[in-house]
Scaffold this motif. Structure first.
Motif, short mmCIF file in Angstrom:
data_model
loop_
_atom_site.label_atom_id
_atom_site.label_comp_id
_atom_site.label_asym_id
_atom_site.label_seq_id
_atom_site.Cartn_x
_atom_site.Cartn_y
_atom_site.Cartn_z
N LEU A 143 -1.61 9.64 -11.95
CA LEU A 143 -1.27 8.30 -12.42
C LEU A 143 -2.47 7.39 -12.20
N CYS A 144 -3.24 7.19 -13.23
CA CYS A 144 -4.44 6.35 -13.16
C CYS A 144 -4.62 5.65 -14.51
N HIS A 170 0.83 -1.21 0.00
CA HIS A 170 0.00 0.00 0.00
C HIS A 170 0.86 1.26 0.00
N SER A 171 2.07 1.16 0.55
CA SER A 171 2.96 2.32 0.61
C SER A 171 3.51 2.71 -0.76
N PHE A 172 3.32 1.86 -1.77
CA PHE A 172 3.76 2.20 -3.13
C PHE A 172 2.80 3.17 -3.82
N PHE A 200 -4.85 0.79 -8.59
CA PHE A 200 -4.19 0.73 -9.90
C PHE A 200 -2.70 0.99 -9.77
N GLN A 201 -2.32 1.95 -8.93
CA GLN A 201 -0.90 2.24 -8.75
C GLN A 201 -0.16 1.05 -8.14
N SER A 217 -1.50 7.74 -0.99
CA SER A 217 -2.55 7.55 0.00
C SER A 217 -3.64 8.62 -0.07
N ASN A 218 -3.35 9.73 -0.77
CA ASN A 218 -4.34 10.80 -0.91
C ASN A 218 -5.26 10.61 -2.11
N ALA A 219 -4.94 9.63 -2.94
CA ALA A 219 -5.75 9.37 -4.14
C ALA A 219 -6.97 8.54 -3.78
#
Length: 216
Positions: A130-131, A57-59, A71-72, A62-64
């Motif tokens: 980035l989506c 999850h850290s990749f 997806f990221q 977190s604000n998206a």
């Protein structure tokens, strides 16, 4: 009689394998080629699964939105194959900065539980994030030039762009949660599909991990 025996032996050697024997042979090869050391993330203790999930999850940003984060993480998983974690974190930072609406990510990276090292980003940004939408319309050569330190950057750039297109067209913009669905996306093999089916499921972003039962 000796001639007849020789003919019978010759016939046995030249007899074509039956469909049944071919299928049996293929099954044996498939089972024997499966890595014996592979352990599904679903079979690990809950505490270990939580640590792995937090790392992945850290990749993401977190604000998206949840779907953008998912997806990221899918993209990070593809880039991570045969590449070091530090390299992937730098690459994800640069990709997000390139697609972001502002330059904030050029000065910072996600704070990860697995490392305290801070990396710098220095790329020109465009409008968006980035989506699936922005990456599916990107130029593979441009993307590979942003992440040159990633092993096989040219190949992976094409694959993550195709993955974005797959998610948009075949899954209506939502990253699949099942191993079967994940495995059908460009660049995602059985091992990554197994990993992502746990760490990247939608509920992983909406539930308290420590209260989660060990039912996976």
């Amino acid at each position: 009689s000796a001639l007849i025996v020789k003919l019978q032996q010759s016939n046995r050697k030249t007899t074509k394998p039956t469909t049944k024997s071919i299928i049996k042979s293929k099954r044996q090869k498939t089972s024997s080629s499966k890595p014996s050391s592979f352990v599904s993330i679903h079979d690990l203790p809950l505490e270990e699964k939580i640590k792995i999930q937090e790392k992945w999850h850290s990749f993401s940003d977190s604000n998206a939105s949840v779907e953008t984060q998912r997806f990221q993480i899918l993209i990070a998983a593809r880039l991570h194959t045969q590449s070091h974690e530090k390299t992937v974190r730098q690459a994800m930072c640069k990709l997000r900065a390139f697609f972001s609406k502002d330059n904030e990510e050029q000065q910072q990276l996600d704070s990860a539980t697995t490392t305290s090292t801070v990396y710098s980003c220095d790329v020109t940004n465009t409008n968006g994030e980035l989506c699936t939408e922005t990456l599916s319309n990107a130029n593979p050569e441009v993307i590979s030039n942003i992440i040159p330190s990633v092993l096989f950057a040219n190949v992976k750039s094409r694959q993550i762009i195709q993955a974005a297109k797959d998610v948009r067209s075949r899954f209506h913009g939502r990253v699949p949660e099942t191993q079967h669905g994940l495995n059908s996306i460009m660049g995602i093999g059985p091992r990554l599909a197994d990993l992502l089916s746990y760490v990247n499921r939608y509920s992983a972003f909406t539930e308290d991990l420590k209260e989660e039962s060990n039912s996976y």
